[in-house]
Design a protein around this motif. Sequence first.
Motif, PDB file in Angstrom:
ATOM      1  N   ILE A 100       0.850  -1.201   0.000  1.00  0.00           N
ATOM      2  CA  ILE A 100       0.000   0.000   0.000  1.00  0.00           C
ATOM      3  C   ILE A 100       0.883   1.246   0.000  1.00  0.00           C
ATOM      4  O   ILE A 100       0.668   2.188  -0.771  1.00  0.00           O
ATOM      5  N   GLY A 101       1.907   1.229   0.846  1.00  0.00           N
ATOM      6  CA  GLY A 101       2.826   2.375   0.909  1.00  0.00           C
ATOM      7  C   GLY A 101       3.475   2.643  -0.448  1.00  0.00           C
ATOM      8  O   GLY A 101       3.516   3.783  -0.922  1.00  0.00           O
ATOM      9  N   LEU A 102       3.939   1.577  -1.083  1.00  0.00           N
ATOM     10  CA  LEU A 102       4.642   1.761  -2.361  1.00  0.00           C
ATOM     11  C   LEU A 102       3.679   2.175  -3.479  1.00  0.00           C
ATOM     12  O   LEU A 102       4.041   2.972  -4.355  1.00  0.00           O
ATOM     13  N   ILE A 103       2.464   1.675  -3.435  1.00  0.00           N
ATOM     14  CA  ILE A 103       1.470   2.083  -4.449  1.00  0.00           C
ATOM     15  C   ILE A 103       1.144   3.572  -4.282  1.00  0.00           C
ATOM     16  O   ILE A 103       1.073   4.322  -5.260  1.00  0.00           O
ATOM     17  N   ILE A 104       0.985   4.000  -3.043  1.00  0.00           N
ATOM     18  CA  ILE A 104       0.727   5.434  -2.792  1.00  0.00           C
ATOM     19  C   ILE A 104       1.883   6.262  -3.356  1.00  0.00           C
ATOM     20  O   ILE A 104       1.689   7.255  -4.072  1.00  0.00           O
TER      21      ILE A 104
END
Length: 392
Positions: A100-104
Amino acid sequence: MNHHFDEVIDRKNPFSVKWGSLEKLFGSEDVLPMWVADMDFENPEPVLAALRKILDNHVLGYMMPPDSLYEAIIHWQKERHQMILAKEDILFSPGVVPSIGLIIQTFTQVNDAVMIHDPVYTPFSNMIELNQRKCISSTLTIQDNQFKMDFADIEKKMVDQQVKLFILCNPQNPGGRVWSKKELTQLAELCKKHGVLMISDEIHGDLVFQPESFTSLVTLDSSYQDFVLTLSAATKTFNLAGIKLSMVFVQNPKLRDQFIQAQNKIEQSALNTFGYVGTEAAFSEGGPWLSDLMQYLSANLELICTFFDKELPQVRYMKPEGTYLFWFDCSTLGMTDAELADHFAKVGKIGLNAGAAYGPAGSNYMRLNFAAPQSLIEEGLKRIKYAFEQPH
Ligand SMILES: Cc1ncc(COP(=O)(O)O)c(C=O)c1O
């Protein structure tokens, strides 16, 4: 049932997140921890056997994900969730939350608006805020003691705030809602109409109680593959949180290339050997264990609901359609959120998750993890009842 879900395993190891820091987290060592989402059950034997085999090789070098792992995932997703994946659609990551962090970071800019439901799994808002994006939340309504989405509110905020990304939790943590095809379609159509990218966090997708059935978002309409990234893992289903491996399914080649580039920038191509091997064994050989688990969890859930109905009739709760999480309303205690958390820990001697951590709409609620032997559930229920009976 062949598995020993009744067995109480001593998990009092100082490095267990759930059992290790009771004094620090809840104020004393005699608190019964029923909070963070891992289970107090042994892993499926075929998974343990596969992990033992790695150690028997005596060398723990770098490992690439084998074709047999891809095949196990493709087969599981097809058979269980009617999701058709090609090998190249499957990327690995050290966890759903890191994904999720990397997609954001990859698909949004600083100050962009990212939307979630309220309440929802706490790391969603943490990831948004730690990455300096604007967290926009749409409060879930409650009808017939189940969460429902407020589509008018979602659309208004999507437009007004120019939302770039929606992070969906399906099945829903903390309420255990398994979103219907109709609700999922309505949400995805709004995202499609307004050009909003979606994350569908489906980590609880295998943990669904009959007669409910889980729908993976991209299976509803092939056009959703263009703008949905699906996150999944074997770790929640098979109690393997410590092996730190999850999958990102990306069918849109453009999004996939962008995500692979972002992974390359932080060298995320070769991951954890135990993660690869454990995930493959779980999906290839864990089916019978999972059927038994769901029967056991279902019996625990019935026990809890019967207890609340009989012993605590004043307390409203949500009967989860999926997950092993039980969400109940403590407003009859008349306490602030801080007092409530303290009361259950210090008076009830039970370690629960405080609802307020899941967003403003979680205020007055507590979350109980019921993936534990029945004897511990019975003890936990006694402690909850005691807490409700003690005056403020
Ligand atoms: C909805 C949801 N997503 C993700 C996670 C954790 O995923 P990971 O350990 O792969 O980061 C959890 C754990 O409870 C969860 O409930």
